[in-house]
Design a protein around this motif. Structure first.
Motif, short mmCIF file in Angstrom:
data_model
loop_
_atom_site.label_atom_id
_atom_site.label_comp_id
_atom_site.label_asym_id
_atom_site.label_seq_id
_atom_site.Cartn_x
_atom_site.Cartn_y
_atom_site.Cartn_z
N LEU A 93 47.76 34.38 27.98
CA LEU A 93 47.41 35.49 27.11
C LEU A 93 47.27 34.92 25.69
O LEU A 93 47.57 33.75 25.47
CB LEU A 93 48.50 36.57 27.13
CG LEU A 93 48.42 37.55 28.32
CD1 LEU A 93 48.91 36.89 29.59
CD2 LEU A 93 49.21 38.82 28.03
N ALA A 138 41.76 40.37 35.44
CA ALA A 138 41.74 39.53 36.65
C ALA A 138 40.91 40.20 37.75
O ALA A 138 40.10 39.55 38.43
CB ALA A 138 43.17 39.26 37.12
N VAL A 175 47.07 31.33 33.52
CA VAL A 175 46.06 31.74 32.54
C VAL A 175 46.79 32.33 31.33
O VAL A 175 47.61 33.25 31.49
CB VAL A 175 45.09 32.77 33.15
CG1 VAL A 175 44.07 33.24 32.10
CG2 VAL A 175 44.39 32.17 34.36
N THR A 226 46.23 42.76 31.69
CA THR A 226 45.90 41.47 32.30
C THR A 226 45.33 41.62 33.71
O THR A 226 44.32 41.00 34.07
CB THR A 226 47.16 40.58 32.32
OG1 THR A 226 47.59 40.39 30.97
CG2 THR A 226 46.87 39.23 32.95
N GLN A 242 45.44 40.50 26.32
CA GLN A 242 45.25 40.02 27.70
C GLN A 242 44.14 38.97 27.74
O GLN A 242 43.26 38.97 26.89
CB GLN A 242 44.88 41.20 28.60
CG GLN A 242 43.52 41.78 28.27
CD GLN A 242 43.44 43.25 28.58
OE1 GLN A 242 44.23 44.04 28.08
NE2 GLN A 242 42.48 43.62 29.43
N PRO A 243 44.17 38.09 28.73
CA PRO A 243 43.08 37.12 28.88
C PRO A 243 41.77 37.87 29.14
O PRO A 243 41.78 38.97 29.70
CB PRO A 243 43.47 36.30 30.12
CG PRO A 243 44.93 36.57 30.31
CD PRO A 243 45.19 37.94 29.78
N SER A 286 46.09 35.78 43.24
CA SER A 286 46.32 35.81 41.79
C SER A 286 47.40 36.87 41.49
O SER A 286 47.17 38.06 41.69
CB SER A 286 44.99 36.14 41.11
OG SER A 286 45.00 35.73 39.77
N HIS A 346 50.00 38.86 38.95
CA HIS A 346 50.05 39.14 37.51
C HIS A 346 51.09 40.17 37.09
O HIS A 346 51.63 40.89 37.92
CB HIS A 346 48.66 39.55 37.03
CG HIS A 346 47.68 38.44 37.26
ND1 HIS A 346 47.69 37.30 36.51
CD2 HIS A 346 46.72 38.27 38.21
CE1 HIS A 346 46.75 36.47 36.97
NE2 HIS A 346 46.16 37.04 38.01
N THR A 405 48.46 32.58 38.24
CA THR A 405 49.25 33.62 37.58
C THR A 405 48.88 33.65 36.10
O THR A 405 47.90 33.00 35.70
CB THR A 405 50.77 33.41 37.81
OG1 THR A 405 51.50 34.49 37.25
CG2 THR A 405 51.25 32.11 37.19
N ASP A 406 49.64 34.38 35.29
CA ASP A 406 49.35 34.39 33.85
C ASP A 406 50.59 33.95 33.08
O ASP A 406 51.68 33.79 33.66
CB ASP A 406 48.87 35.78 33.41
CG ASP A 406 49.90 36.85 33.66
OD1 ASP A 406 50.91 36.88 32.94
OD2 ASP A 406 49.70 37.66 34.63
N SER A 407 50.43 33.81 31.77
CA SER A 407 51.52 33.20 30.99
C SER A 407 52.73 34.11 30.82
O SER A 407 53.79 33.66 30.39
CB SER A 407 51.00 32.77 29.61
OG SER A 407 50.59 33.91 28.86
N PHE A 459 39.72 34.21 33.55
CA PHE A 459 40.09 34.23 34.97
C PHE A 459 38.93 33.70 35.83
O PHE A 459 39.14 32.88 36.74
CB PHE A 459 40.46 35.65 35.42
CG PHE A 459 41.80 36.10 34.94
CD1 PHE A 459 42.97 35.49 35.43
CD2 PHE A 459 41.92 37.11 34.01
CE1 PHE A 459 44.21 35.91 34.99
CE2 PHE A 459 43.16 37.52 33.56
CZ PHE A 459 44.32 36.92 34.04
#
Lengths: 583, 277
Positions: free
Chosen positions: B27, B98, B25, B94, B62-63, B84, B86, B6-8, B68
């Motif tokens: 940001l 991904a 992951v 984001t 975004q990452p 994954s 998000h 997932t993301d932060s 990713f």
């Protein structure tokens, strides 16, 4: 053939067996003049020491709208057509509770005559009976001792009178006597009236109307209708001594201030008289005596007349005996002034509140619109900023008319509209709107004050439907209390308080809670007396209060009530130095 | 084996992530020239402290796809498949990063799902996905589980102030909703991937009552969480009320992280819920 029935009435006129449209219009005009002359008197019958709804002004403005439309009736000779137009006009112009009930009386009267072109006593009696029925229906909890009692007793007397005589003049005279007697009784019927030692204002207003109509019909063409209705010697005195009372110097504004001119030269009358053989000098002389600012110009073939008069009917009658009339125009002078103001305001408000000004008619309509009523620019700005689509000016002392509300509802350009009256005196008016508009559904959330109105508006969920919003908004008004601060306009005893004119009154949710000499003291006392200290108090300052004074007040309150947050805003309302919302 | 990434913006902190066995992951959060990995270099408490003491509007980004790809590569090369989950694609780019990263890998090795929500709302989807994995579901079923459940998630935040929404230029629809004259606290809702104005109140007490009312009205629930925005005291006001309304549910406490916190500002309080089917 009449008169004998009641020996105390002197027959001073020829019997009137039927009345048609012209006579009715003249009678309504007479009633309007009488109402105008008595407007302040009726206003002063306020029961409550707070600056209250101006019953006299409201009834006057309502009837004025009736007369305007009656004058344009499709068939001026038909009683039914004139009454029908008057009923419609009064409904459009109805302001305040008494105005709405008056409009219902006219509506009932119009229904009761059942299309007849000329009315006999039976027609009148039937009209009164229907007026009573319709007026009672308009009020959810009919109370005796109000205007309703007067129309009821008038209807009952008309029924009896129609059995006794075929003379309409005699019938109406009995009806007037019965109405005045009913007005006198209102003092005993309602505790608030007894406490204040007054009769019911709306009831008195109706008696004034009936009195003037009766006079006009008994003596068509006489100028008596323009005088105070109790001056004529052949009539019993009204139960109230109304002519000699000194006028109170009160800071009235709006309608009352415009129309305060007592029995004045209220109508701007213009017409042409066609000859041949007109005597210009003689006309100038005759016409000049019947009015003011007379302008009589022309020659023996054509004379133009422009004159200000309190009673256009005799003037027109005289002129028509001298030659054929054309281009006849009769306008109420104060009405012109007022209408201009009203319309300018309504347009300005509608434009100001709708982003981008006027909404193009083809623009898609919103699902749920909100129309609100508020006194003071500050409140109107706040309501508009919270999403009200149109805000109508008005409140305690300037009740908006049904037409004002209708126009605002149209301006909201929505499929459904929630109407927030924000004043107890506007709720009944607001409730009439839905029946008068086809293109959208209108529901009233009965907000009695601005704090309730703002809470209701905050609960609006634009994406939810009408029912859901009405439910949310109605629930929201239960969580807010309103403290309104004003000065007493008269001495009185109310709710156990002895109040002197000039005292500061703290009114919590429509009930006088504190009486004192200064605003801060009264507000502190009321805030200190509520069960749980509110979390947030919003202080809306009135138009006469400076920002510095309001801030100083709030600073004092913050020190005293440390658990409560205070916010100060400009409400701009009249008469109420402060309106506070307690949440 | 199936790995959950997932993301932060899920606001799952590193030690929680370790316990759950998932990858979060981050940001990027920037205050002026300073740059932080969300939740790693800058935890929520530090973020709100900074936010309150600066006039600089923080920015988030975004990452990168590479961030990713790095995670996916590790799992795929170990023979695992990835689901994954998000932040709503309508709120952040984001998901796009991904998806780009996932396209480098063989079909079905990495499945990227739009949660259509954020923060504690995403946590429900991550936790239920983990439960599906534990129950032996295959990757396709885990992905489908997230997609099926996301419509039942709601996130509601009562903002204390509009200042940060203004500063961030994200006020949009909420502007006309809250007006500009009275001090109105908006209650916003993340639904179907987007932020909607839900209600507006004049005081925090009214707002908390409204949040509880919403939680009750949305019931029956499978999951309920309460979070604050740099104001832990707010949690102690709402949590007992939620627990009283749902005695059989654990009310998961948490804190709204930097990415959403940038717009909410400090002082807010909110709930996330997962409605029963």
């Amino acid at each position: 053939m009449s008169g004998e029935a009641s020996p105390n009435l002197r027959l001073v006129h020829e019997p009137v067996l039927t009345t048609g449209g012209e006579e009715l219009l003249a009678a309504l005009r007479g009633a309007l003049a009488a109402l105008q002359a008595n407007q302040e008197e009726i206003n002063d019958l306020n029961v409550f020491p707070v600056p209250d709804g101006d019953t006299g002004s409201n009834m006057y403005l309502t009837l004025r709208s009736a007369v305007e439309e009656a004058a344009d009736a499709a068939d001026p000779s038909s009683a039914a057509a004139v009454l029908g137009a008057a009923a419609h006009g009064s409904l459009m112009g109805a302001r305040g509770n008494s105005g709405v009930i008056l409009s219902q009386v006219l509506r009932g009267l119009a229904q009761g005559v059942e299309g007849q072109a000329r009315l006999d006593v039976r027609g009148w009696a039937h009209g009164f009976a229907e007026a009573r029925t319709v007026a009672y229906k308009a009020v959810m909890k009919p109370t005796e001792g109000t205007i309703l009692s007067i129309i009821r007793e008038a209807a009952e007397e008309a029924e009896r009178g129609a059995d006794d005589s075929a003379d309409i003049a005699a019938l109406l005279e009995r009806v007037v006597l019965a109405s005045h007697a009913a007005v006198a009784r209102t003092t005993e019927q309602l505790q608030v009236l007894r406490d204040a030692g007054v009769v019911d204002a709306g009831g008195f207003g109706l008696a004034v109307i009936l009195d003037a109509m009766s006079r006009s019909i008994a003596a068509p063409g006489s100028a008596s209708g323009s005088q105070t209705p109790h001056a004529a010697g052949d009539r019993p005195e009204a139960p109230l001594e109304t002519t000699g009372r000194a006028q109170r110097p009160r800071g009235r504004r709006g309608a009352a201030a415009v129309a305060a001119k007592q029995g004045g030269w209220g109508y701007c009358t213009e017409f042409l008289i066609h000859g041949p053989g007109l005597d210009l000098e003689a006309l100038r002389d005759e016409m000049g005596r019947l009015g003011e600012s007379a302008l009589v110009v022309g020659d023996d073939d054509l004379v133009r007349v422009h004159i200000h008069t309190g009673e256009p009917a005799p003037l027109i009658a005289l002129a028509s005996s001298r030659g054929r009339l054309s281009k006849l125009k009769v306008e109420d002078i104060s009405a012109q002034h007022h209408d201009v103001l009203d319309r300018a305001e309504a347009v300005a408000t509608a434009e100001a509140q709708s982003p981008g000004g006027r909404i193009a008619p083809e623009a898609p309509r919103k699902a749920v619109g909100v129309v609100s009523v508020a006194p003071g620019q500050g409140f109107r700005d706040i309501l508009a900023s919270l999403g009200a689509d149109a805000v109508v000016e008005g409140g305690q002392t300037m009740n908006p008319s049904i037409e004002d509300l209708l126009n605002a509802v149209r301006a909201a350009h929505a499929e459904t509209v929630v109407l927030l009256p924000n004043n107890g005196n506007v709720i009944l008016t607001a409730e009439q709107v839905d029946g008068l508009i086809d293109e959208c559904e209108v529901r009233v959330v009965p907000t009695r004050n601005l704090p309730q109105g703002i809470s209701a508006l905050l609960a609006l969920e634009p994406d939810a439907g009408l029912d859901a919003n009405v439910e949310r908004m109605t629930a929201a008004i239960e969580h807010v209390h309103a403290l309104e601060v004003t000065r007493a306009v008269r001495d009185s005893a109310s709710n156990g308080h002895h109040i002197k004119a000039g005292d500061v009154l703290g009114i919590l949710d429509d009930e006088i809670r504190e009486v004192g000499s200064d605003e801060a003291g009264v507000i502190e006392a009321v805030l200190g007396s509520v069960d749980a200290p509110p979390e947030l108090v919003t202080v809306y300052r009135g138009g006469d209060v400076t920002a510095a004074d309001a801030d100083a007040l709030a600073a004092g309150l913050r020190k005293r009530f440390t658990q409560t947050e205070f916010e100060v805003h400009d409400g701009g309302q009249e008469h109420y130095s402060y309106v506070l919302s307690l949440e | 084996m199936i790995r959950i990434v997932t993301d932060s913006t899920s606001d799952i902190l590193p030690d929680q992530a370790k316990r759950l066995g998932i990858d979060v992951v981050p940001l990027t959060v920037r205050f002026g020239d300073e740059q932080f990995r969300d939740g790693i270099d800058l935890d929520p408490d530090a973020f709100y402290r900074r936010l309150s003491n600066t006039t600089v509007q923080p920015r988030t980004s975004q990452p990168t796809p590479e961030q990713f790809a790095e995670v996916y590569r590790r799992h795929v090369s170990a023979g695992d498949s990835v689901v994954s989950v998000h932040i709503s694609a309508k709120l952040s780019g984001t998901l796009q990063s991904a998806s780009l990263a996932a396209s480098e890998f063989p079909d079905e090795a990495v499945r990227v799902v739009d949660s259509t929500t954020v923060s504690a709302g995403m946590q429900f989807l991550v936790r239920t996905a983990l439960a599906d994995v534990a129950a032996g579901s295959d990757a396709a079923a885990v992905e489908k589980g997230v997609a099926d459940r996301r419509g039942r998630v709601g996130v509601y935040v009562l903002l204390d102030t509009l200042t940060y929404l203004h500063r961030g230029g994200r006020i949009g629809r909420a502007q006309s909703f809250v007006g500009g004259i009275l001090n109105v606290k908006p209650l916003l809702c993340v639904r179907d991937g987007e932020v909607h104005p839900e209600a507006r109140v004049r005081s925090r007490q009214q707002g908390i009552a409204k949040l509880v009312e919403i939680a009750v009205a949305q019931g029956p629930l499978e999951g309920l969480a309460a979070f604050h925005c740099g104001a832990p005291g707010q949690l102690s006001l709402i949590q007992p009320l939620l627990e009283a309304a749902y005695p059989d549910l654990e009310v998961i406490p948490g804190q709204l992280g930097a990415v959403v916190g940038t717009y909410s500002g400090p002082g807010g309080v909110g709930i996330a819920l997962l409605r029963a089917r």
